[in-house]
Structures are given as C-alpha cells and as structure tokens.
Design an enzyme around this catalytic site. Structure first.
Site, mmCIF file in Angstrom:
data_model
loop_
_atom_site.group_PDB
_atom_site.id
_atom_site.type_symbol
_atom_site.label_atom_id
_atom_site.label_comp_id
_atom_site.label_asym_id
_atom_site.label_seq_id
_atom_site.Cartn_x
_atom_site.Cartn_y
_atom_site.Cartn_z
ATOM 1 N N LEU A 178 23.704 -14.394 -10.998
ATOM 2 C CA LEU A 178 22.550 -13.749 -11.649
ATOM 3 C C LEU A 178 22.214 -14.378 -13.000
ATOM 4 C CD1 LEU A 178 23.304 -9.996 -10.828
ATOM 5 C CD2 LEU A 178 21.976 -11.660 -9.513
ATOM 6 N N GLY B 19 16.133 -14.465 -14.741
ATOM 7 C CA GLY B 19 15.094 -14.193 -13.742
ATOM 8 C C GLY B 19 15.431 -12.942 -12.943
ATOM 9 N N HIS B 20 16.670 -12.894 -12.443
ATOM 10 C CA HIS B 20 17.109 -11.712 -11.693
ATOM 11 C C HIS B 20 17.063 -10.466 -12.586
ATOM 12 C CE1 HIS B 20 19.546 -14.979 -9.595
ATOM 13 N NE2 HIS B 20 18.825 -14.489 -8.613
ATOM 14 N N GLY C 217 10.681 -12.571 -7.413
ATOM 15 C CA GLY C 217 10.085 -13.413 -8.433
ATOM 16 C C GLY C 217 8.929 -14.202 -7.840
ATOM 17 N N LYS D 122 8.313 -17.177 -8.060
ATOM 18 C CA LYS D 122 8.839 -18.414 -7.479
ATOM 19 C C LYS D 122 8.853 -18.358 -5.959
ATOM 20 C CE LYS D 122 12.988 -19.987 -8.420
ATOM 21 N NZ LYS D 122 14.274 -20.278 -9.050
ATOM 22 N N ASP D 123 9.144 -17.169 -5.427
ATOM 23 C CA ASP D 123 9.250 -16.984 -3.982
ATOM 24 C C ASP D 123 7.940 -16.491 -3.375
ATOM 25 O OD1 ASP D 123 11.833 -17.741 -3.017
ATOM 26 O OD2 ASP D 123 12.641 -16.227 -4.367
HETATM 27 P P1 AMP Z 1 17.803 -15.768 -5.333
HETATM 28 O O1 AMP Z 1 19.072 -15.200 -5.893
HETATM 29 O O2 AMP Z 1 17.550 -17.179 -5.731
HETATM 30 O O3 AMP Z 1 17.638 -15.492 -3.862
HETATM 31 O O4 AMP Z 1 16.649 -14.951 -6.032
HETATM 32 C C1 AMP Z 1 16.596 -13.560 -5.926
HETATM 33 C C2 AMP Z 1 15.305 -13.084 -6.473
HETATM 34 O O5 AMP Z 1 15.188 -13.478 -7.835
HETATM 35 C C3 AMP Z 1 14.094 -13.703 -5.743
HETATM 36 O O6 AMP Z 1 13.111 -12.715 -5.590
HETATM 37 C C4 AMP Z 1 13.638 -14.773 -6.691
HETATM 38 O O7 AMP Z 1 12.247 -15.028 -6.605
HETATM 39 C C5 AMP Z 1 13.963 -14.131 -8.024
HETATM 40 N N1 AMP Z 1 14.082 -15.159 -9.043
HETATM 41 C C6 AMP Z 1 14.839 -16.278 -9.004
HETATM 42 N N2 AMP Z 1 14.637 -17.016 -10.117
HETATM 43 C C7 AMP Z 1 13.731 -16.338 -10.867
HETATM 44 C C8 AMP Z 1 13.099 -16.588 -12.122
HETATM 45 N N3 AMP Z 1 13.374 -17.666 -12.818
HETATM 46 N N4 AMP Z 1 12.204 -15.680 -12.574
HETATM 47 C C9 AMP Z 1 11.920 -14.563 -11.861
HETATM 48 N N5 AMP Z 1 12.489 -14.273 -10.673
HETATM 49 C C10 AMP Z 1 13.375 -15.148 -10.177
#
Ligand code: AMP
Length: 276
Positions: A31, A34-35, A145, A147-148
């Site tokens: 984490l 962003g998370h 986020g 990003k996704d």
């Molecule tokens: P992940 O752990 O990479 O699967 O990400 C989990 C959630 O966190 C997803 O919805 C991502 O889009 C979001 N996320 C990852 N990086 C960021 C960031 N830099 N800013 C905002 N949300 C993010």
C-alpha cells in the site's frame, strides 16, 4: 480492525452488518499514498470500509510478475489500522479459488484493447475475481484509482448490465512530487528508468492540451509516442478513445480518454487523462 483470511469468517462479519453502507477498496497490497486516498474517500462516504489485499493469479499472464509482485501484509495491516479500516480481507489463493467450477468469464471486446492487447485474458481474470468479491462483500461502493480507467469502464458496464446495486467510484491518481503516479512497482524501476518514468505523464498532459486545442489527432499521438520512444522504455500503446465506451468515435462522446503504457525492463507503467 478485523484481519480476515478465511471466507467463512468474512461472510459472518458481513452478515452482521445489516443496513450499513460498505465501501470496498480492492488492492494487491504494498500500500502507498494512492491506495490511502481510496481508503480515505471510502471512509468519508460509507459506514464501514473493507480493504482487500489479494494478488489475483488469474489476472496475470505466464510471463508477468505474479511471483515477484511486492507483498508485505504486516506493513499493509499497519497502514489500514492507522486509517481505521474496519475489515482487512487478505485471503490465500487456495481460499479464493477453492470449489472452482470451469465457468469462465469473457470481458468482451473492450477488454482486448489498451492493456488487454498485451495482457490477453487479464480482464477475464478481473471479472472473475470481482464476481467473487461482489458476492462475498456486497459493497455499496467500490473505489478505484483513475489509473485503472479501463478496469473501471469494464466494471461499470458489468454492474449496469447485470443490475448489481453497486456504485463504481473513480478517485484521481495520486502522484509523487515530480508527477509520477505512485505504484507498488515503482520501487522496481532502475535509477535511469525512475528518472525517465515521469515522461509518461508529461507526454500525456502535453498531448491532452494539444488535442483540446483542436490539433490533428494523428500528429499529436505520433509526437507523444516519439517523445516516449526517447526513453529506455518501449511504448506498449498510446490510444485516444471515447470514455467509458472505449471506441475510436471520440467526437460522439462527451468524455475522452488519452491513455498510454510504457514498458521498462521489468515494470510496465500505465497512465491516462480523461477529459471533455
Ligand atoms: P493495485 O494494488 O495496484 O491493484 O491498486 C489498487 C487500487 O489502487 C486500484 O484501484 C488502483 O487504481 C488504485 N491506485 C493505484 N495507484 C494509485 C495512485 N497512484 N493513485 C490513486 N489510486 C491508485
């Protein structure tokens, strides 16, 4: 905060919640800021927050970084406790995929472009795991986020098509001081790649401004691409599409997405801008 690793325990905890609104933040762990932004937003908007930490094997291709993906449950649990998460759900792979039939998921044509073009089957795996999470957690709102954006578009279409009473929320991407979006994979970039990684966001910001000024799409995209080709990375895709439909018909759509992926030696970075 309850840390739950077994499905029965999660079901028991969720069944006791009655009418509480549940904000769900799905993550793969490691984490970062962003998370944290997603968790804070979920806290603001719901009675309870469930965070999942699960590196889902069915989203990864055979040559991707499933094994080497950073994992640190202890540190993640501390972050969640500080943010007053109510339930941290961190199941094992065998727990999530126990009793599996051979029912499979086809995420459709929009899952075969952008990230789906180089990650065949990725979004089928996304749909599979989210079906499980939605069934188990029964969330009111689920937080992602920006990003996704492609995953968000797919899941919005899915909950709409299948009448699931779930709101899919998009939270702005959180960035480091130089503009690079936080990612669990950033720590795996070499020093040179880390310096150049910021070009991805810069190239998209510049291209967005030029597209909004009415400059010709093909020229703008080609120049943004060639800017990125000057890095040590390889441009995986650079797309300008309607959002959330993800078609080439950008002019018929109120919102558009300019999205790109840059593949470095071991890390692939994604970035996008969504605008009117
Ligand atoms: P992940 O752990 O990479 O699967 O990400 C989990 C959630 O966190 C997803 O919805 C991502 O889009 C979001 N996320 C990852 N990086 C960021 C960031 N830099 N800013 C905002 N949300 C993010």
């Amino acid at each position: 905060m309850k840390i739950i690793q077994e499905i029965v325990q999660l079901q028991t905890a969720i069944s006791k919640l009655d009418l509480a609104t549940i904000g769900f933040v799905p993550t793969m762990g490691a984490l970062h800021e962003g998370h944290e932004a997603l968790i804070k937003k979920a806290k603001e908007e719901n009675d309870l927050v469930v965070v999942s930490i699960f590196v889902n094997p069915t989203e990864f291709g055979p040559h991707e970084d499933y094994e080497s993906y950073p994992r640190d449950l202890e540190a993640d649990a501390k972050v969640c406790a500080i943010l007053e998460v109510d339930i941290l759900f961190a199941p094992s792979v065998s727990e999530m995929y126990r009793n599996n039939s051979d029912i499979s998921f086809n995420a459709g044509s929009s899952s075969k472009i952008m990230c789906g073009a180089t990650r065949p089957g990725h979004f089928n795996g996304v749909l599979q795991i989210f079906n499980k999470f939605f069934g188990l957690i029964n969330p009111t709102r689920v937080y992602f986020g920006q990003k996704d954006a492609q995953k968000i578009a797919l899941l919005r279409a899915f909950v709409h098509d299948y009448y699931l009473p779930i709101e899919i929320k998009m939270v702005p991407t959180v960035r480091d001081l130089d503009g690079l979006a936080y990612s669990a994979r950033n720590g795996l970039l070499t020093e040179q790649e880390r310096q150049q990684a910021v070009e991805l966001h810069r190239a998209l910001l510049l291209a967005k401004a030029r597209l909004k000024d009415g400059e010709e799409q093909a020229v703008v995209l080609m120049q943004a691409r060639s800017k990125l080709e000057q890095t040590v990375g390889k441009v995986d895709y650079m797309e300008f599409l309607s959002y959330p439909d993800l078609t080439k018909d950008v002019h018929a759509s109120e919102y558009k997405i300019l999205a790109a992926a840059l593949q470095f030696s071991t890390v692939r970075l994604i970035e996008n801008e969504i605008f009117e």
